[in-house]
Design a protein around this motif. Structure first.
Motif, PDB file in Angstrom:
ATOM      1  N   PHE A   1      54.584  12.756  22.507  1.00 41.31           N
ATOM      2  CA  PHE A   1      54.906  11.330  22.574  1.00 41.31           C
ATOM      3  C   PHE A   1      54.081  10.549  21.558  1.00 41.31           C
ATOM      4  O   PHE A   1      54.603   9.765  20.775  1.00 41.31           O
ATOM      5  CB  PHE A   1      54.624  10.773  23.979  1.00 41.31           C
TER       6      PHE A   1
ATOM      7  N   THR B   1      52.435  11.378  18.850  1.00 41.87           N
ATOM      8  CA  THR B   1      52.536  11.617  17.406  1.00 41.87           C
ATOM      9  C   THR B   1      53.972  11.833  16.928  1.00 41.87           C
ATOM     10  O   THR B   1      54.199  12.464  15.914  1.00 41.87           O
ATOM     11  CB  THR B   1      51.645  12.796  16.958  1.00 41.87           C
ATOM     12  N   SER B   2      54.946  11.342  17.701  1.00 43.10           N
ATOM     13  CA  SER B   2      56.320  11.451  17.221  1.00 43.10           C
ATOM     14  C   SER B   2      56.721  10.150  16.542  1.00 43.10           C
ATOM     15  O   SER B   2      56.092   9.115  16.732  1.00 43.10           O
ATOM     16  CB  SER B   2      57.269  11.757  18.373  1.00 43.10           C
ATOM     17  N   TYR B   3      57.779  10.228  15.744  1.00 42.06           N
ATOM     18  CA  TYR B   3      58.241   9.060  15.003  1.00 42.06           C
ATOM     19  C   TYR B   3      59.486   8.482  15.666  1.00 42.06           C
ATOM     20  O   TYR B   3      59.995   9.010  16.666  1.00 42.06           O
ATOM     21  CB  TYR B   3      58.530   9.472  13.547  1.00 42.06           C
TER      22      TYR B   3
END
Lengths: 448, 522
Positions: free
Chosen positions: A94, A96-98
Motif C-alpha cells: 500500500f 509504496t504503490s503508485y
C-alpha cells in the motif's frame, strides 16, 4: 549513501555499455554556464543515527496533543487511531504503490477506494463520492467551482459560520476565474441568514455544520430556498465524526458535500496531510473533480475495479478539464477506510456520542467559571466561549502551563472584532482530569 | 515444451496440462476478497469504546435517525481483509516500477519513522506557536535546503501536490502582473505540446487562455515558434525541464531570455528535478517559479495515489506574492505568518486551510539529510546513468523516440518497432505484467506515437536493471517473432485478466448498493 545501489564498478561498466567516457557526457545538453562544479553548500551525507538525532531534537521541542490537556479543534481534531490502521497503511504494497494505472495489478488499491467511496457516500448521505481530494478546504473550493459549472452562474453565497481559512482558500482560487463570493459576517448561530442573499445569479450557497463556532444546524430550509432559486447547496463539514450522530448533509438536501476526513484514521500532523471528502448527486458525477474508482469486469467476467470517467480529467481534456487535480490522498483514504471499517456503524455512533459527552462535560465545567459565557447553543464536540480577556493572551498563558486550551477565533479572523472568543473542542481522548485542569487553570488566569 | 530452471525443473508447474478452474475462485494463496459490505459486519464493531453516558437527546431533531450503512469488522477480520487486498498490488518494494515521469523510487522507512515522531504527527496546526518551535524550525530548514538546491531565493511550502504547486506558481505570476498593472493585457500562457496535462489545465484554472508551442524533431521546445508567440499579451510560459520526453531543454537560457524580454515569467514544471538535483540550479536557468514534487525527487511514499506535496520555489520578482502562511525567524524564535497583511501585503491569498503537508516535509528533509549535498548530486547522476543504460541496451530491438544524444532520467520509445506485428503498446504493457514487471508509462507524452516511457530512478541496482532489460528483450523478441497470443490476451497471470475500462466509464458504478430485496443497511 545507503539508498544508492550502484557501485563504482557498476558505473564504469554501464558508462562503457552506453558508450560514454564519463558521467559528464550524459549532461552534455546542459549549458556550460549552468553546470555546478561540485556539491552545493549544504551538509554532507548523514547516517541513519545522525538524521534521527537531528529530527528528534526538533520534534522534541513541540508540545504534543497526547501529553497535554488538549482542547484545540477548528478544523483539525485529536482522535484515537487504532494500531491496526497504522500497521496496515505501512504495508509495502500500500505504502509504496503508485496511482493504479494498471488495474490488473492494483486491485488492492482500487477495491479499498471503492469501499471508501461507498463509506463516504453513506456517511454524508449522498449517492456518490469521489476517491478524495487534498483536504476539506480545497474540497470546498472545488465544490464552488463545480457549482458554477453546473448552474452556469457566477456567484457563491457563503455563510459567516464557515471556517475563515476555508473561505480564504476558496476565494483565492475562485476569484482567479472570476467567480464572485459574498461572505456573510461571522455569527455564532446564523446559518439561515444566507437565505435572504440568494438571488437569480447565485450558483451555490455554502454552509458549514457544525460551523466554525461549533453550532450544529438543520440546513433543510436553506436547501429548499437554494433549490427554489435554482442554486446548489454545498455543505461543509470539518469534523467527520459528527456525521455519526447528526443528520447527514444529504438528508438535509445538500447537492455537494465537502468535508475534512482527518478525524477518521488520520493524525493531526500539524495541518497535513489530510483527506478531503467530496460527495454529490448522481446526475452531477461528470462535473465532479478528482479521481473516481468504478466497478467493471475482466476478460473472464470476474468483478474488478478501475479508475474511471477520466474524460473529465486533465490528462485527457487538458485546458478543458473539470480541474487540474491529478492525484488524491490515497494513503489517507486508506487510513480513513480502515478506521471506518473497524468502527462500523455501532462504533462510529458510540464514538460520536463519546465526543458529544466530553464536550458537554467541558462546557459545563467552563460555564461555571465566573466571567465565562458559553455562546454556542447546539453543538457536537466543539463550542465557543466568550472570555473577559483577549482569548489569544489567555491561550498563551495556559500554554506556559502546558495546557492547550483551544483556538482563539482571532487566530482565524483577526479583523472580525471577536478577540474575546475561544473555540474549545473535546473528543473521546479528553480525560475528565484534563477538563478539571483546564477549568482550574482558566479560572486562575481570568482571576489574575 | 516448458522452460527448465537451473536445477532442471520446469518453471511452470502445470506445463503441458490445462489449468483447471479453482472451485472457489481463489488462485494459490491468493484468496478472493469480498467487499466489506458483502460480509456479516452489520452491527459489528472492531473497537472497544466505553459506553457513552448520553444518547444525544439534547440535540433533538438534529440527531440522525436512519441507519448509515457502515458494516464493521473485528480486528482480525480487518487485518485479513486489508492484507489480502494488499497482496493484489504491485509496489516499489516488490520490484522496479518503471513509470516514466512518475518517478517511483525506494521509500526509506527512516522517513516514516521520523514523520511518526509525536513531536511532528501529534501537534495541531493552530496550537500556540510557542509550543511548536521545533515544527517551524523543520519547515525553515526544509526551505533552506530547497532554496539552496534550486538557487531560488524563496519558497512557498503550502501547496498540497504538484498540480497544486502549479496553481500556486501561476497565481503568483498573475498577482505580479496585477501589481504592475499588466494583468488586463497579459492573458495568455504558452505551453509546449509535450507538457503534462496539468500544465494547460492549471493555466486555464487561473483564467488564462492556453497557447500551444510546437516541438522540434529532436523533442525540444521549438524556440522559433516560442519567439513568434511571445508578446506583451503573454503572462508566462510553462516549460518542463528536463522535459517529458526525458530530454534537457538545450536552449533553456535562450528560452528564459526571450521570455523575460517579452515581460513574461518563466514557470518551470519541476516534476523531473530528480534528474538534475545537485548538478543544475533552476535559478541559474532563469526560472521564476518551479514546483517540486516531494515524492518524486525526495522519496515521500506515493501510497497508491497520494498524498503529495508541491512546494514552489520563487524568484525575487515573485517572492512578495507567495501565499500565506510562511515561516520567518526574527531572532526571537520562529514565527508562522498566517495572514498576508502581517508582512507582505502582496501575497495572493491562501491555498489551503493550514500550513500544508507537514508529514511530507519531515519525510523529504529526512531523505535530503540522509544523502547530503554530495549524495543528492549522486542521485541525479545515477538516475541519468540508469536511464541511459536502459536506452542503450534496448535501442537495438525497440525504437528510441529520440535516438541521438543522451536522455536524462527516463528513456522514451515509440511503437515504430511494433509495426506489422498487430501488437499495440497496451498489449506489450500487459504482457510485461505476466513477466512480473509493472508496465512503463504508456501513450505519454502525446507527441510520440504509441509512447513507452521508462524511468528506472537512481535506487535501482544494476542487477535489477539487467533483469528488467532481459525481460524486455525477451518480450520484444517474442513480439517480433509473431507470438501474438502472448500479448493479445495478457495478462494471464495477474490477479485479474484485462479489465473492461470502457464499460466502467459508459455505465459508471461508483459505489456498492445492497442487492434488491435484501434487508442490509443503506
Amino acid at each position: 549513501m545507503r539508498y544508492l545501489p550502484l557501485t563504482p564498478d557498476d558505473r564504469t561498466e554501464m558508462l562503457a555499455a552506453i558508450g560514454a567516457k564519463s558521467i559528464d557526457d550524459l549532461f552534455v545538453d546542459v549549458p556550460q554556464s549552468a553546470r555546478l562544479d561540485g556539491p552545493v553548500d549544504l551538509p554532507r551525507v548523514a547516517g541513519e543515527l545522525e538524521v534521527e538525532r537531528a529530527l528528534s531534537a526538533m520534534a522534541g521541542k513541540n508540545a504534543t496533543a497526547g501529553t497535554t490537556p488538549f482542547f484545540c479543534g477548528a478544523g483539525a481534531y485529536k482522535h484515537h487511531v487504532p494500531a491496526t490502521v497504522d500497521h496496515v497503511i505501512q504495508r509495502s504494497e500500500f505504502l509504496t504503490s503508485y496511482t493504479p494505472y494498471q488495474p490488473e495489478i492494483a486491485q488492492g488499491t482500487l477495491q479499498y477506494l471503492y469501499e471508501f467511496q461507498t463509506q463516504v457516500a453513506n456517511l454524508t448521505g449522498m449517492p456518490v463520492a469521489n476517491a478524495s481530494l487534498y483536504d476539506g478546504s480545497t474540497a470546498m473550493a472545488e465544490g464552488v467551482l463545480m457549482a458554477t459549472r453546473v448552474t452556469r452562474r457566477n456567484k457563491a453565497v457563503i455563510s459567516g459560520g464557515v471556517h475563515p481559512h476555508y473561505v480564504q482558500a476558496t476565494e483565492t482560487v475562485v476569484h482567479a476565474v472570476g467567480v464572485e463570493t459574498q461572505v456573510l459576517p461571522a455569527a455564532v448561530d446564523a446559518e439561515a441568514d444566507v437565505i435572504a442573499q440568494i438571488g437569480a445569479d447565485t450558483a451555490c450557497v455554502v454552509v458549514q455544520t457544525p460551523n466554525v463556532f461549533g453550532t450544529a444546524t438543520d440546513v433543510t430550509k436553506i436547501a429548499e430556498a437554494a433549490h427554489a432559486a435554482g442554486a446548489l447547496l454545498i455543505v461543509v463539514v470539518t469534523e467527520a465524526v459528527s456525521m455519526g450522530l447528526l443528520k447527514s448533509p444529504g438528508e438535509m438536501g445538500a447537492d455537494i458535500v465537502a468535508a475534512e476526513g482527518q478525524s477518521i484514521g488520520n493524525a493531526l500532523n500539524f495541518g497535513g496531510p489530510y483527506v478531503g471528502l467530496f460527495a454529490t448527486r448522481e446526475k452531477l458525477i461528470r462535473q465532479m473533480p478528482g479521481r473516481l474508482c468504478g466497478e467493471t469486469v475482466d476478460a473472464e467476467g470476474e468483478r474488478g475495479f478501475v479508475l474511471t470517467l477520466s474524460t473529465r480529467e486533465q490528462h485527457i481534456r487538458r485546458d478543458k478539464a473539470t480541474s487540474n487535480i491529478c492525484t488524491n490522498s490515497g494513503l489517507c483514504t486508506l487510513a480513513f477506510t480502515i478506521h471506518m471499517s473497524l468502527l462500523g456503524e455501532t462504533g462510529l455512533r458510540n464514538l460520536a456520542l463519546l465526543n458529544h459527552e466530553k464536550a458537554v462535560a467541558t462546557r459545563d465545567a467552563l460555564a461555571a467559571i465566573p466571567g465565562v459565557e458559553v455562546l454556542t447553543p447546539r453543538f457536537f464536540n466543539e463550542f465557543a466561549v466568550k472570555l473577559p480577556k483577549p482569548a489569544a493572551e489567555v491561550v498563551e498563558r495556559l500554554a506556559e502551563h502546558r495546557i492547550l486550551a483551544g483556538v482563539p477565533y482571532s487566530r482565524l479572523a483577526p479583523d472580525a472584532g471577536m478577540d474575546d472568543l475561544l473555540l474549545v473542542a473535546a473528543t473521546e481522548t479528553t480525560l475528565d482530569a484534563d477538563i478539571k485542569i483546564l477549568a482550574g487553570a482558566l479560572a486562575k488566569v481570568l482571576a489574575a | 515444451m516448458s522452460t527448465m530452471n537451473t536445477v532442471g525443473r520446469p518453471t511452470t508447474p502445470n506445463a503441458g496440462s490445462e489449468k483447471p478452474a479453482t472451485l472457489t475462485g481463489g488462485r494459490g494463496l491468493l484468496q478472493n476478497e469480498a467487499l466489506i459490505f458483502e460480509g456479516d459486519g452489520w452491527g459489528k464493531t472492531g473497537v472497544d469504546l466505553p459506553k457513552p453516558k448520553t444518547d444525544g437527546a439534547d440535540l433533538g431533531d438534529l440527531v440522525r435517525k436512519d441507519p448509515i450503512g457502515l458494516p464493521g469488522l473485528s480486528e482480525p477480520e480487518a487485518m485479513r481483509h486489508y492484507v489480502r487486498l494488499s497482496q493484489k498490488n504491485h509496489a516499489i518494494d516488490l520490484a522496479i516500477y518503471p513509470l516514466g515521469s512518475c518517478t517511483m523510487k525506494h521509500n526509506p522507512r527512516l522517513n516514516e519513522k521520523m514523520a511518526r515522531l509525536p513531536g511532528f504527527s501529534d501537534i495541531h496546526p493552530l496550537q500556540p506557536q510557542s509550543t511548536v518551535q521545533g515544527a517551524l524550525e523543520l519547515m525553515d530548514t526544509l526551505s533552506h535546503w530547497l532554496t539552496t538546491l534550486t538557487g531560488m531565493p524563496a519558497v512557498a511550502l503550502s501547496p498540497k501536490a504538484g498540480a497544486h504547486g502549479e496553481l500556486c506558481g501561476l497565481m503568483a505570476i498573475r498577482a505580479a502582473h496585477e501589481a504592475s498593472g499588466q494583468h488586463e493585457k497579459r492573458r495568455k500562457v504558452l505551453v509546449p505540446t509535450s507538457a503534462h496535462g496539468t500544465n494547460p489545465a492549471t493555466a486555464a484554472f487561473v483564467g488564462y487562455s492556453v497557447v500551444e508551442v510546437a516541438q522540434t524533431d529532436d523533442g525540444r521546445v521549438d524556440v522559433a515558434d516560442l519567439a513568434s508567440k511571445l508578446g506583451d499579451d503573454v503572462a508566462a510560459i510553462m516549460v518542463t525541464n528536463p522535459n517529458t520526453c526525458g530530454l534537457f531543454e538545450r536552449d533553456i537560457l535562450e528560452i528564459s531570455r526571450l521570455t523575460h524580454e517579452a515581460g513574461a515569467y518563466f514557470y518551470c514544471d519541476g516534476a523531473n528535478f530528480n534528474a538534475i538535483v545537485g548538478r543544475v540550479r533552476p535559478g541559474d536557468l532563469g526560472v521564476d517559479a518551479m514546483h517540486i514534487n516531494l515524492h518524486k525527487t525526495f522519496s515521500t511514499p506515493h501510497g497508491g495515489g497520494g498524498p503529495g506535496a508541491g512546494p514552489v520555489v520563487l524568484s525575487e520578482a515573485l517572492a512578495p506574492f507567495a501565499p500565506a502562511p510562511w515561516v520567518v525567524n526574527d531572532g526571537d524564535g520562529f514565527k508562522l505568518l498566517e495572514r498576508a497583511e502581517e508582512d507582505a501585503a502582496q501575497a495572493f491569498g491562501r491555498l489551503c486551510a493550514f500550513q500544508g503537508q507537514m508529514g511530507m516535509y519531515v519525510r523529504a528533509l529526512s531523505y535530503m539529510m540522509s544523502h547530503g549535498s554530495d549524495g543528492l548530486r549522486q542521485v541525479a547522476e545515477d538516475a541519468v546513468l540508469n536511464a541511459n543504460y536502459i536506452k542503450a541496451r534496448l535501442s537495438d530491438l525497440m525504437s528510441a523516440a529520440f535516438p541521438n544524444g543522451p536522455c536524462m532520467h527516463e528513456a522514451l520509445f515509440d511503437d515504430e518497432w511494433l509495426k506489422g506485428t498487430d501488437i499495440t503498446t497496451l498489449d506489450f504493457a500487459k504482457a510485461m505484467i505476466d513477466e512480473g514487471f509493472h508496465p512503463m508509462t504508456m501513450y505519454f507524452p502525446l507527441v510520440v506515437h504509441g509512447a513507452m516511457l521508462i524511468e528506472p530512478t537512481e535506487t535501482e541496482s544494476k542487477a535489477e536493471l539487467d533483469r528488467f532489460i532481459e525481460a524486455m528483450r525477451a518480450l520484444a523478441g517474442a513480439a517480433k517473432a509473431g507470438d501474438v497470443d502472448r500479448f493479445k490476451g495478457a495478462p494471464f497471470h495477474a490477479p485479474l485478466r484485462r479489465l473492461d475500462e470502457t464499460r466502467a466509464a459508459r455505465s459508471p458504478v461508483l459505489r456498492w448498493t445492497a442487492p434488491q430485496g435484501s434487508n442490509q443497511a443503506a
